[in-house]
Enzyme design. Structure first.
Site, PDB file in Angstrom:
ATOM      1  N   ARG A  74      38.009  -8.058 -10.346  1.00 16.52           N
ATOM      2  CA  ARG A  74      37.243  -8.803  -9.348  1.00 16.52           C
ATOM      3  C   ARG A  74      35.801  -8.806  -9.859  1.00 16.52           C
ATOM      4  O   ARG A  74      35.159  -7.774  -9.895  1.00 16.52           O
ATOM      5  CB  ARG A  74      37.382  -8.153  -7.971  1.00 16.52           C
ATOM      6  CG  ARG A  74      38.826  -8.255  -7.479  1.00 16.52           C
ATOM      7  CD  ARG A  74      39.037  -7.836  -6.050  1.00 16.52           C
ATOM      8  NE  ARG A  74      40.369  -8.242  -5.638  1.00 16.52           N
ATOM      9  CZ  ARG A  74      41.397  -7.418  -5.439  1.00 16.52           C
ATOM     10  NH1 ARG A  74      41.254  -6.129  -5.593  1.00 16.52           N
ATOM     11  NH2 ARG A  74      42.565  -7.879  -5.049  1.00 16.52           N
ATOM     12  N   ASP A 105      43.685 -17.405  -3.630  1.00 19.24           N
ATOM     13  CA  ASP A 105      42.853 -18.553  -3.235  1.00 19.24           C
ATOM     14  C   ASP A 105      41.370 -18.351  -3.562  1.00 19.24           C
ATOM     15  O   ASP A 105      40.685 -19.290  -3.943  1.00 19.24           O
ATOM     16  CB  ASP A 105      43.082 -18.958  -1.769  1.00 19.24           C
ATOM     17  CG  ASP A 105      42.678 -17.884  -0.790  1.00 19.24           C
ATOM     18  OD1 ASP A 105      42.621 -16.708  -1.209  1.00 19.24           O
ATOM     19  OD2 ASP A 105      42.420 -18.212   0.383  1.00 19.24           O
ATOM     20  N   SER A 107      40.063 -16.709  -6.125  1.00 16.37           N
ATOM     21  CA  SER A 107      39.873 -16.936  -7.571  1.00 16.37           C
ATOM     22  C   SER A 107      39.916 -18.421  -7.887  1.00 16.37           C
ATOM     23  O   SER A 107      39.152 -18.923  -8.720  1.00 16.37           O
ATOM     24  CB  SER A 107      40.987 -16.269  -8.370  1.00 16.37           C
ATOM     25  OG  SER A 107      41.066 -14.914  -8.069  1.00 16.37           O
ATOM     26  N   ILE A 151      51.196 -11.408  -4.532  1.00 23.14           N
ATOM     27  CA  ILE A 151      52.435 -10.935  -3.883  1.00 23.14           C
ATOM     28  C   ILE A 151      52.460 -11.336  -2.409  1.00 23.14           C
ATOM     29  O   ILE A 151      53.492 -11.294  -1.771  1.00 23.14           O
ATOM     30  CB  ILE A 151      52.612  -9.401  -3.992  1.00 23.14           C
ATOM     31  CG1 ILE A 151      51.473  -8.643  -3.287  1.00 23.14           C
ATOM     32  CG2 ILE A 151      52.767  -8.966  -5.430  1.00 23.14           C
ATOM     33  CD1 ILE A 151      51.793  -7.176  -3.032  1.00 23.14           C
ATOM     34  N   ASP A 152      51.301 -11.733  -1.868  1.00 28.30           N
ATOM     35  CA  ASP A 152      51.188 -11.909  -0.414  1.00 28.30           C
ATOM     36  C   ASP A 152      51.847 -13.181   0.133  1.00 28.30           C
ATOM     37  O   ASP A 152      52.108 -13.278   1.318  1.00 28.30           O
ATOM     38  CB  ASP A 152      49.698 -11.930  -0.005  1.00 28.30           C
ATOM     39  CG  ASP A 152      48.981 -10.653  -0.401  1.00 28.30           C
ATOM     40  OD1 ASP A 152      49.659  -9.623  -0.571  1.00 28.30           O
ATOM     41  OD2 ASP A 152      47.747 -10.684  -0.562  1.00 28.30           O
ATOM     42  N   ARG A 187      66.594   9.900  11.796  1.00 29.47           N
ATOM     43  CA  ARG A 187      65.151   9.786  11.996  1.00 29.47           C
ATOM     44  C   ARG A 187      64.685   8.351  12.192  1.00 29.47           C
ATOM     45  O   ARG A 187      65.412   7.397  11.931  1.00 29.47           O
ATOM     46  CB  ARG A 187      64.415  10.328  10.766  1.00 29.47           C
ATOM     47  CG  ARG A 187      64.270  11.816  10.775  1.00 29.47           C
ATOM     48  CD  ARG A 187      63.546  12.274   9.525  1.00 29.47           C
ATOM     49  NE  ARG A 187      63.321  13.705   9.589  1.00 29.47           N
ATOM     50  CZ  ARG A 187      63.259  14.509   8.528  1.00 29.47           C
ATOM     51  NH1 ARG A 187      63.409  13.998   7.324  1.00 29.47           N
ATOM     52  NH2 ARG A 187      63.038  15.787   8.667  1.00 29.47           N
ATOM     53  N   ARG A 287      53.639  -4.008  -6.093  1.00 28.01           N
ATOM     54  CA  ARG A 287      52.962  -4.998  -6.939  1.00 28.01           C
ATOM     55  C   ARG A 287      53.333  -4.861  -8.418  1.00 28.01           C
ATOM     56  O   ARG A 287      53.274  -5.825  -9.172  1.00 28.01           O
ATOM     57  CB  ARG A 287      51.459  -4.839  -6.763  1.00 28.01           C
ATOM     58  CG  ARG A 287      50.772  -6.164  -6.640  1.00 28.01           C
ATOM     59  CD  ARG A 287      49.410  -6.025  -6.070  1.00 28.01           C
ATOM     60  NE  ARG A 287      48.459  -5.463  -6.992  1.00 28.01           N
ATOM     61  CZ  ARG A 287      47.196  -5.177  -6.665  1.00 28.01           C
ATOM     62  NH1 ARG A 287      46.760  -5.414  -5.434  1.00 28.01           N
ATOM     63  NH2 ARG A 287      46.379  -4.661  -7.534  1.00 28.01           N
TER      64      ARG A 287
HETATM   65  O1  F6P Z   1      46.478  -9.436  -2.545  1.00 27.33           O
HETATM   66  C1  F6P Z   1      47.382  -8.547  -3.080  1.00 27.33           C
HETATM   67  C2  F6P Z   1      47.219  -7.165  -2.490  1.00 27.33           C
HETATM   68  O2  F6P Z   1      48.176  -6.304  -3.076  1.00 27.33           O
HETATM   69  C3  F6P Z   1      47.280  -7.106  -0.969  1.00 27.33           C
HETATM   70  O3  F6P Z   1      48.577  -7.151  -0.485  1.00 27.33           O
HETATM   71  C4  F6P Z   1      46.545  -5.813  -0.728  1.00 27.33           C
HETATM   72  O4  F6P Z   1      45.942  -5.812   0.548  1.00 27.33           O
HETATM   73  C5  F6P Z   1      45.493  -5.788  -1.783  1.00 27.33           C
HETATM   74  O5  F6P Z   1      45.931  -6.657  -2.816  1.00 27.33           O
HETATM   75  C6  F6P Z   1      45.214  -4.422  -2.354  1.00 27.33           C
HETATM   76  O6  F6P Z   1      44.165  -4.555  -3.246  1.00 27.33           O
HETATM   77  P1  F6P Z   1      43.731  -3.411  -4.243  1.00 27.33           P
HETATM   78  O7  F6P Z   1      44.775  -3.291  -5.292  1.00 27.33           O
HETATM   79  O8  F6P Z   1      42.435  -3.867  -4.781  1.00 27.33           O
HETATM   80  O9  F6P Z   1      43.645  -2.155  -3.443  1.00 27.33           O
END
Ligand code: F6P
Length: 366
Positions: A74, A105, A107, A151-152, A187, A287
């Site tokens: 980032r 989105d 990026s 992944i979202d 559980r 991820r």
């Molecule tokens: O956007 C993908 C994602 O894995 C989200 O599901 C999650 O909230 C975020 O990135 C976590 O980001 P980071 O890996 O920077 O903690």
């Protein structure tokens, strides 16, 4: 020879390597040169070794690997104009005027802004003497094409983002594993899944694993959800279920937009039902790891389409994003998709959940 750059940006997702492989090979196949920009926008801003020409063999084995082998970051510098000026200079010095970005989105919006400032960024470099007029002349138009990697599955305008089905697969596998131990001890488990502000992973996983209850941001449970959830769990138990699985999206909230946490749900089940309940946060295992067949397929076909979109582009073409709708790979207008995505977030902010679900194309029933 046209020089096309490929980059991965934002959070990694399964299938990003498939995109790099596909773009590199399709670019070469079409008589172009391919360049990988390492470490996302940071690579574009810093240049140097972070921009490398890629040959056919350089991407061998990429298709089945998780994460992104060319890195991602980032990068705040790119979000400021001086950073984008540096990025433009690095591109021109390598003779690149086309860029394919796989990311979320944010990026992709950054990329579109970069394009909108072109060739102004180049003129700035001529004024400061960093580039010569003759150097910028052949590069009056920047071509950008986006691919949605996340992944979202939170981008409107496409049925699936690259990575979402691999992640869903992993979540199901993990929930199944929790299921076994939960049933052994009778559980309850509250399992938190990723998705940021989007409930797609949680919703799909809850259906695919037969969970007892699910929390997603787009359709918060009403007032008194604690009783409703406990009644459902009690009735499921009375049918003979030996375990309780609740899936909660990390963005879960109530109708007043107040966060609902996994711990809160654990406490409700423990206190109201005296149910031995544990929390499992799946985290980044969702991820990483192998891309599913679908993400290998999607990334390959979308990478090919992205190169074609770059080669077809004219100065009038709006920045495309490659989407998939009803199983067809398509080119869509990036700005439109981003605007639609933002309108979902806006509807949720306004507490208009029915509209949010509608915008996400999910039928909403009270
Ligand atoms: O956007 C993908 C994602 O894995 C989200 O599901 C999650 O909230 C975020 O990135 C976590 O980001 P980071 O890996 O920077 O903690």
């Amino acid at each position: 020879k046209k020089r096309i750059g490929v980059m991965t940006s934002g959070g990694d997702s399964q299938g990003m390597n498939g995109v790099v492989r596909s773009v590199v090979r399709m670019a070469i196949h079409m008589g172009c040169e391919a360049y990988a920009v390492y470490e996302g926008y940071d690579g574009l801003v810093q240049g140097g070794d972070l921009i490398k020409q890629m040959h056919w063999d350089d991407v061998r084995g990429f298709l089945s690997r998780g994460g992104t082998l060319i890195g991602t970051k980032r990068c705040m510098e790119f979000y400021e104009r001086p950073g984008r000026v540096k990025a433009a200079k690095n591109m021109i010095e390598r003779g690149m005027d086309a860029l394919i970005i796989c990311g979320g989105d944010g990026s992709l919006t950054g990329a579109d802004k970069f394009r909108s400032e072109w060739p102004g960024l180049l003129e700035e470099l001529v004024k400061t003497g960093e580039l010569k007029q003759e150097q910028i002349e052949p590069y009056q138009h920047l071509n950008i094409c986006g691919l949605v990697g996340s992944i979202d599955n939170d981008m409107s305008g496409t049925d699936a983002t690259i990575g979402c089905y691999s992640s869903l697969e992993r979540i199901c596998e993990m929930v199944d594993a929790v299921f076994d131990t939960a049933a052994s001890h009778k559980r309850g488990f509250v399992i938190e899944v990723m998705g940021r502000h989007c409930g797609w992973l949680a919703l799909m996983a809850s259906i695919a694993t037969g969970a007892d209850y699910v929390f997603i941001p787009e359709k918060p449970p009403g007032v008194g959800w604690e009783e409703e959830m406990c009644d459902i769990v009690t009735s499921h138990r009375s049918w003979g279920k030996r375990r309780t699985i609740i899936i909660i999206s990390e963005g879960a909230q109530d109708t007043e937009l107040k966060k609902i946490t996994a711990d809160q749900v654990v406490n409700v089940l423990t206190e109201k039902l005296n149910l031995d309940t544990r929390k499992t946060v799946l985290g980044h295992i969702q991820r990483g790891g192998l891309p599913s067949y679908f993400d290998r397929w999607l990334s390959t076909l979308q990478g090919v389409e992205a190169v074609n979109a770059i080669l077809d582009a004219t100065p009038e073409t709006k920045t495309p994003v490659i989407t998939i709708r009803e199983n067809k790979i398509e080119r869509s207008d990036l700005q439109e998709c981003v605007a639609l995505t933002k309108s979902v977030a806006e509807a949720i902010k306004q507490k208009d959940f029915a509209k949010a679900m509608k915008l996400r194309d999910v039928e909403f029933k009270e």
